[in-house]
Structures are given as structure tokens and as C-alpha cells.
Design a protein around this motif. Structure first.
Motif, PDB file in Angstrom:
ATOM      1  N   GLN A 103       0.830  -1.205   0.000  1.00 48.36           N
ATOM      2  CA  GLN A 103       0.000   0.000   0.000  1.00 48.36           C
ATOM      3  C   GLN A 103       0.868   1.261   0.000  1.00 48.36           C
ATOM      4  O   GLN A 103       0.543   2.252  -0.663  1.00 48.36           O
ATOM      5  CB  GLN A 103      -0.924  -0.016   1.222  1.00 48.36           C
ATOM      6  N   LEU A 104       1.974   1.203   0.737  1.00 45.89           N
ATOM      7  CA  LEU A 104       2.916   2.328   0.712  1.00 45.89           C
ATOM      8  C   LEU A 104       3.493   2.517  -0.693  1.00 45.89           C
ATOM      9  O   LEU A 104       3.640   3.652  -1.160  1.00 45.89           O
ATOM     10  CB  LEU A 104       4.055   2.091   1.708  1.00 45.89           C
ATOM     11  N   GLN A 105       3.796   1.413  -1.362  1.00 43.88           N
ATOM     12  CA  GLN A 105       4.351   1.492  -2.709  1.00 43.88           C
ATOM     13  C   GLN A 105       3.354   2.096  -3.690  1.00 43.88           C
ATOM     14  O   GLN A 105       3.714   2.938  -4.518  1.00 43.88           O
ATOM     15  CB  GLN A 105       4.774   0.109  -3.181  1.00 43.88           C
ATOM     16  N   TYR A 106       2.084   1.680  -3.594  1.00 47.81           N
ATOM     17  CA  TYR A 106       1.067   2.250  -4.477  1.00 47.81           C
ATOM     18  C   TYR A 106       0.868   3.745  -4.202  1.00 47.81           C
ATOM     19  O   TYR A 106       0.635   4.530  -5.131  1.00 47.81           O
ATOM     20  CB  TYR A 106      -0.264   1.503  -4.308  1.00 47.81           C
ATOM     21  N   TRP A 107       0.957   4.121  -2.933  1.00 47.66           N
ATOM     22  CA  TRP A 107       0.839   5.544  -2.565  1.00 47.66           C
ATOM     23  C   TRP A 107       1.987   6.348  -3.170  1.00 47.66           C
ATOM     24  O   TRP A 107       1.765   7.406  -3.774  1.00 47.66           O
ATOM     25  CB  TRP A 107       0.824   5.661  -1.045  1.00 47.66           C
ATOM     26  N   ILE A 108       3.209   5.835  -3.028  1.00 45.51           N
ATOM     27  CA  ILE A 108       4.372   6.504  -3.604  1.00 45.51           C
ATOM     28  C   ILE A 108       4.247   6.592  -5.120  1.00 45.51           C
ATOM     29  O   ILE A 108       4.527   7.620  -5.738  1.00 45.51           O
ATOM     30  CB  ILE A 108       5.678   5.755  -3.223  1.00 45.51           C
ATOM     31  N   ASN A 109       3.813   5.508  -5.729  1.00 44.83           N
ATOM     32  CA  ASN A 109       3.664   5.465  -7.177  1.00 44.83           C
ATOM     33  C   ASN A 109       2.667   6.505  -7.669  1.00 44.83           C
ATOM     34  O   ASN A 109       2.874   7.151  -8.703  1.00 44.83           O
ATOM     35  CB  ASN A 109       3.216   4.069  -7.610  1.00 44.83           C
ATOM     36  N   SER A 110       1.577   6.682  -6.923  1.00 42.80           N
ATOM     37  CA  SER A 110       0.557   7.664  -7.293  1.00 42.80           C
ATOM     38  C   SER A 110       1.089   9.085  -7.148  1.00 42.80           C
ATOM     39  O   SER A 110       0.910   9.932  -8.028  1.00 42.80           O
ATOM     40  CB  SER A 110      -0.691   7.478  -6.418  1.00 42.80           C
ATOM     41  N   ASN A 111       1.765   9.366  -6.035  1.00 53.00           N
ATOM     42  CA  ASN A 111       2.293  10.704  -5.798  1.00 53.00           C
ATOM     43  C   ASN A 111       3.433  11.060  -6.740  1.00 53.00           C
ATOM     44  O   ASN A 111       3.703  12.239  -6.997  1.00 53.00           O
ATOM     45  CB  ASN A 111       2.769  10.840  -4.351  1.00 53.00           C
ATOM     46  N   ALA A 112       4.119  10.035  -7.262  1.00 52.87           N
ATOM     47  CA  ALA A 112       5.254  10.282  -8.162  1.00 52.87           C
ATOM     48  C   ALA A 112       4.831  10.975  -9.453  1.00 52.87           C
ATOM     49  O   ALA A 112       5.657  11.587 -10.134  1.00 52.87           O
ATOM     50  CB  ALA A 112       5.953   8.963  -8.489  1.00 52.87           C
ATOM     51  N   LYS A 113       3.532  10.913  -9.770  1.00 56.84           N
ATOM     52  CA  LYS A 113       3.040  11.556 -10.985  1.00 56.84           C
ATOM     53  C   LYS A 113       3.085  13.080 -10.890  1.00 56.84           C
ATOM     54  O   LYS A 113       3.215  13.763 -11.897  1.00 56.84           O
ATOM     55  CB  LYS A 113       1.600  11.118 -11.267  1.00 56.84           C
ATOM     56  N   LYS A 114       2.976  13.606  -9.667  1.00 54.64           N
ATOM     57  CA  LYS A 114       2.873  15.059  -9.540  1.00 54.64           C
ATOM     58  C   LYS A 114       3.909  15.696  -8.620  1.00 54.64           C
ATOM     59  O   LYS A 114       3.977  16.936  -8.528  1.00 54.64           O
ATOM     60  CB  LYS A 114       1.471  15.437  -9.060  1.00 54.64           C
ATOM     61  N   TYR A 115       4.719  14.885  -7.933  1.00 55.42           N
ATOM     62  CA  TYR A 115       5.706  15.454  -7.008  1.00 55.42           C
ATOM     63  C   TYR A 115       7.125  15.115  -7.449  1.00 55.42           C
ATOM     64  O   TYR A 115       7.379  14.060  -8.045  1.00 55.42           O
ATOM     65  CB  TYR A 115       5.474  14.938  -5.585  1.00 55.42           C
ATOM     66  N   SER A 116       8.042  16.002  -7.132  1.00 54.52           N
ATOM     67  CA  SER A 116       9.452  15.796  -7.451  1.00 54.52           C
ATOM     68  C   SER A 116      10.046  14.715  -6.554  1.00 54.52           C
ATOM     69  O   SER A 116       9.478  14.398  -5.495  1.00 54.52           O
ATOM     70  CB  SER A 116      10.229  17.105  -7.247  1.00 54.52           C
ATOM     71  N   PRO A 117      11.191  14.139  -6.950  1.00 51.77           N
ATOM     72  CA  PRO A 117      11.834  13.121  -6.101  1.00 51.77           C
ATOM     73  C   PRO A 117      12.120  13.627  -4.693  1.00 51.77           C
ATOM     74  O   PRO A 117      11.951  12.883  -3.718  1.00 51.77           O
ATOM     75  CB  PRO A 117      13.128  12.811  -6.857  1.00 51.77           C
ATOM     76  N   LYS A 118      12.536  14.877  -4.569  1.00 52.64           N
ATOM     77  CA  LYS A 118      12.845  15.436  -3.252  1.00 52.64           C
ATOM     78  C   LYS A 118      11.594  15.521  -2.390  1.00 52.64           C
ATOM     79  O   LYS A 118      11.595  15.133  -1.211  1.00 52.64           O
ATOM     80  CB  LYS A 118      13.478  16.820  -3.394  1.00 52.64           C
ATOM     81  N   THR A 119      10.502  16.048  -2.967  1.00 49.02           N
ATOM     82  CA  THR A 119       9.239  16.159  -2.225  1.00 49.02           C
ATOM     83  C   THR A 119       8.728  14.777  -1.841  1.00 49.02           C
ATOM     84  O   THR A 119       8.228  14.568  -0.731  1.00 49.02           O
ATOM     85  CB  THR A 119       8.187  16.896  -3.069  1.00 49.02           C
ATOM     86  N   LEU A 120       8.861  13.825  -2.754  1.00 45.06           N
ATOM     87  CA  LEU A 120       8.408  12.458  -2.498  1.00 45.06           C
ATOM     88  C   LEU A 120       9.159  11.847  -1.309  1.00 45.06           C
ATOM     89  O   LEU A 120       8.563  11.173  -0.462  1.00 45.06           O
ATOM     90  CB  LEU A 120       8.622  11.613  -3.748  1.00 45.06           C
ATOM     91  N   ARG A 121      10.459  12.096  -1.248  1.00 45.17           N
ATOM     92  CA  ARG A 121      11.260  11.575  -0.130  1.00 45.17           C
ATOM     93  C   ARG A 121      10.863  12.239   1.185  1.00 45.17           C
ATOM     94  O   ARG A 121      10.876  11.609   2.247  1.00 45.17           O
ATOM     95  CB  ARG A 121      12.742  11.772  -0.418  1.00 45.17           C
ATOM     96  N   ASN A 122      10.536  13.519   1.120  1.00 45.16           N
ATOM     97  CA  ASN A 122      10.081  14.212   2.327  1.00 45.16           C
ATOM     98  C   ASN A 122       8.761  13.624   2.826  1.00 45.16           C
ATOM     99  O   ASN A 122       8.555  13.448   4.035  1.00 45.16           O
ATOM    100  CB  ASN A 122       9.923  15.710   2.049  1.00 45.16           C
ATOM    101  N   GLN A 123       7.856  13.330   1.901  1.00 44.72           N
ATOM    102  CA  GLN A 123       6.577  12.740   2.272  1.00 44.72           C
ATOM    103  C   GLN A 123       6.780  11.357   2.902  1.00 44.72           C
ATOM    104  O   GLN A 123       6.209  11.048   3.952  1.00 44.72           O
ATOM    105  CB  GLN A 123       5.687  12.613   1.024  1.00 44.72           C
ATOM    106  N   PHE A 124       7.596  10.551   2.251  1.00 47.86           N
ATOM    107  CA  PHE A 124       7.861   9.196   2.733  1.00 47.86           C
ATOM    108  C   PHE A 124       8.569   9.237   4.087  1.00 47.86           C
ATOM    109  O   PHE A 124       8.264   8.448   4.990  1.00 47.86           O
ATOM    110  CB  PHE A 124       8.716   8.444   1.710  1.00 47.86           C
ATOM    111  N   GLY A 125       9.503  10.160   4.242  1.00 44.15           N
ATOM    112  CA  GLY A 125      10.228  10.292   5.500  1.00 44.15           C
ATOM    113  C   GLY A 125       9.316  10.649   6.658  1.00 44.15           C
ATOM    114  O   GLY A 125       9.469  10.126   7.769  1.00 44.15           O
ATOM    115  N   LEU A 126       8.356  11.546   6.410  1.00 45.52           N
ATOM    116  CA  LEU A 126       7.417  11.934   7.460  1.00 45.52           C
ATOM    117  C   LEU A 126       6.529  10.751   7.857  1.00 45.52           C
ATOM    118  O   LEU A 126       6.335  10.485   9.055  1.00 45.52           O
ATOM    119  CB  LEU A 126       6.546  13.104   6.993  1.00 45.52           C
ATOM    120  N   VAL A 127       5.998  10.049   6.877  1.00 41.25           N
ATOM    121  CA  VAL A 127       5.104   8.918   7.167  1.00 41.25           C
ATOM    122  C   VAL A 127       5.847   7.818   7.922  1.00 41.25           C
ATOM    123  O   VAL A 127       5.344   7.286   8.926  1.00 41.25           O
ATOM    124  CB  VAL A 127       4.495   8.357   5.862  1.00 41.25           C
TER     125      VAL A 127
END
Length: 351
Positions: A103-127
Motif C-alpha cells: 500500500q505504501l508502494q502504491y501511494w508513492i507510485n501515485s504521488n510520483a506523478k505530480k511530485y518531485s523526487p525530493k518532495t516524495l522523499r520528504n513525504q515518505f520520511g514523514l510517514v
């Protein structure tokens, strides 16, 4: 006895074959000792009772942010709030006990469409930080993130730097632009400066003005890091413009950073210059120091950085026009070498 192996992330992981399911069971922790303890506890059948949580991912993230509110910087909390509001779609309402790495992977995959790699890592790091706080143990290393891409900030050329300093002369953004370009100050540092910070031809940089979680600017004593608190000597154009505008009290630059940027871009358009950001001027300052062979130690002091790595890898850029000069110089040098060899060959053939 189970032996943990260090992962690229820095965490330690133990994998054990579970005969009951025919699958590998994974135990991951921040230390080798903890990972091995968890694995061996499971192996010997003395595994502690699992604590059930009646809390969703969104609620866990909310709790984590609130628990760090007075510890982390205002800008960090503001970033967390943005993730909480906009970045949790797909996992927000899942109970943390039911959450899986898939489920985390699908969430990351979905967000990858609109967020930069840096923002994506920040989101994942917080969660993941919020889940670890609740003692949720998932194999986070199995989640694939978007690959980092190196982006180069566009900075003004040497000619454009002169144009910029001339075009802001006498305007309401003369001082913030001059301070960013000539001293490499951050926007938050410029916004916090008051006239009491300018004395005896030096500027004291010891506070910042940053947006809080509600996007309201607040004055923060102390700076981004210990190295950011510094005293800079001013002379030349900076001193001339500060002295001309000097007041007994109040902010040196009373405008909000957003208003300064808006006005700066407007002037750039009117003068046929690309619409650079104010932060690009700080990068230009670092690049000028590189061009003039300023030692790293002095560049670090000027920019308020604690490590030369950030200066070399992020802030210092190559001026395009200078790069063309370098290419011409190398080309001419090679031609001279070739001509010299041909001359020598011709001279030998006539002997």
C-alpha cells in the motif's frame, strides 16, 4: 542466531524463512542489535504481544507533527503540514496495523506523478517517522522511491548581474536584491534584518523571518544553523546603498519576500532579463566566489554554511559565458600544439 545485515539506507535487516507460510519474514531496525533481538525473539517463540492501534495513518502523522512542534524549525513544521494536508491521499484513512508495504508502494507510485523526487522523499520520511513512533514495523527498505534528478538552478550571467544591480537602483527592492547578490544572504535573513544589525560597517546576521504552519511570517531568533549566525564586513556598493538608505530603526527591507520576488520578476521582464528567483542571486554570489578562487573556508563563512559540500554540489555554478571562453581557450591551445608539431615536421623534412 539471526545475524543482521546493514542496508543501503543505514538500517539493519534480518530475514528468516518461515516454514509455516513458506515465505521470508523480515525484521528491520535502526541498529544491528535491535534487529537481531526482534528476530531472535520471534524465533524462540517469546515474541511480545503485538500492540493493537486504533489509529489511522493520517492520525499518526498528525500526532507526530504535534509532538515535534516546539522542537523542529518553523519551516520544517510548515513542510510537514503541507504533506499532511495534500500528500496522504491513498493511505490517510488506513489503520496503521493494517498498512502494508504494498500500500505504501502504491501511494508513492501515485504521488510520483505530480511530485518531485525530493518532495516524495520528504513525504515518505514523514510517514515512516510517524509509523516508527507508533512502533509499526514494516520493511520500509522494500519501498522504491522515485530516482533523484539533479536540477541546475539558472543564475544570471556576469553581464546580467551588472544589469540587475543597475535596474534595482533607487527602487523599493534595491537593498534586498543587493544584499542577496553581493553578500549571498538568504531571503529569510534579509527579511529579518533591522537597522540595529548594521553598525561599524558590518552586518550582524543572527535571526530569520520565516513562514509558520499557517503561512504567517514570524521572526525567529537564531538562524538556520550555527554557521548561519555570522558577522559580515560590508564595503563598496553594499555599503554605499545601505548608508544612503540608513534609518535609526525599523527593518532594512520591510517588504515580504513574496512581494520582493514579484517586483523583482517584474523588473526583469521590463529589462529583458530572464525572471530569476531571489535565491538564484545567492547562488550567483557563490559562483562568483568560485570564479575568483575564493577558498572554501571563506565561502562557507560568507554564505553561512557549515560544510563545503553544499557549496560545491549545490550553490556553485559555472557561468555560461565563461564556459564558452574555456572551450575557446582549450581549442586554441590544441591548435597551437598541432601547428607547432606541423612546423617541426616541415622543418625536419627540409633538412
Amino acid at each position: 542466531m539471526a545475524t543482521a545485515k546493514k542496508m543501503p539506507s543505514g538500517n539493519y535487516r534480518v530475514r528468516i524463512y518461515d516454514k509455516a507460510t513458506g515465505k521470508q519474514k523480515s525484521f528491520t531496525a535502526e541498529t544491528k542489535k535491535e534487529a537481531e533481538y526482534l528476530a531472535n525473539e520471534w524465533l524462540t517463540g517469546r515474541q511480545k504481544a503485538v500492540i493493537k492501534h486504533d489509529i489511522t495513518v493520517g492520525e499518526a502523522v498528525r500526532t507526530y507533527i504535534d509532538s515535534k512542534n516546539n522542537v523542529l524549525s518553523a519551516s520544517t513544521i510548515r513542510g510537514y503540514e503541507i504533506v499532511y494536508r495534500n500528500g496522504l491521499n491513498g493511505i490517510r484513512d488506513i489503520n496503521i496495523d493494517d498498512l502494508t508495504t504494498m500500500q505504501l508502494q502504491y501511494w508513492i507510485n501515485s504521488n510520483a506523478k505530480k511530485y518531485s523526487p525530493k518532495t516524495l522523499r520528504n513525504q515518505f520520511g514523514l510517514v515512516t517517522a510517524a509509523l516508527r513512533q507508533k512502533k509499526v514495523r514494516l520493511d520500509f527498505d522494500d519501498v522504491t522511491l522515485k530516482k533523484k534528478t539533479k536540477t541546475e538552478i539558472e543564475i544570471p550571467t556576469e553581464q546580467e548581474i551588472g544589469q540587475i544591480l543597475r535596474m534595482v537602483d533607487g527602487t523599493n527592492i534595491e537593498l534586498p536584491v543587493t544584499l542577496a547578490l553581493c553578500l549571498g544572504l538568504r531571503q529569510s535573513e534579509i527579511a529579518a534584518l533591522d537597522w540595529s544589525d548594521y553598525k561599524n560597517d558590518v552586518l550582524i546576521i543572527n535571526k530569520s523571518c520565516v513562514p509558520d504552519k499557517n503561512n504567517k511570517f514570524i521572526l525567529k531568533m537564531g538562524n538556520k544553523s550555527m554557521a548561519s549566525t555570522r558577522t559580515l564586513k560590508v564595503h563598496g556598493l553594499v555599503k554605499e546603498r545601505l548608508d544612503r538608505a540608513r534609518m535609526t530603526s525599523g527593518r532594512i527591507s520591510p517588504m515580504l519576500p513574496s512581494s520582493i520576488l514579484c517586483r523583482f520578476k517584474q523588473l526583469c521582464r521590463q529589462n529583458g532579463i530572464p525572471e530569476y528567483t531571489m535565491h538564484a542571486l545567492r547562488h550567483a554570489n557563490a559562483s562568483i566566489m568560485l570564479l575568483k578562487n575564493i577558498p572554501d573556508k571563506y565561502a562557507m563563512k560568507q554564505l553561512g554554511q557549515s560544510s563545503p559540500n553544499m557549496i560545491k554540489n549545490v550553490y556553485q555554478h559555472i557561468f555560461t559565458d565563461r564556459q564558452e571562453q574555456v572551450a575557446d581557450t582549450v581549442s586554441n591551445a590544441i591548435s597551437e600544439i598541432l601547428d607547432a608539431k606541423l612546423d617541426a615536421k616541415n622543418a625536419n623534412s627540409h633538412k
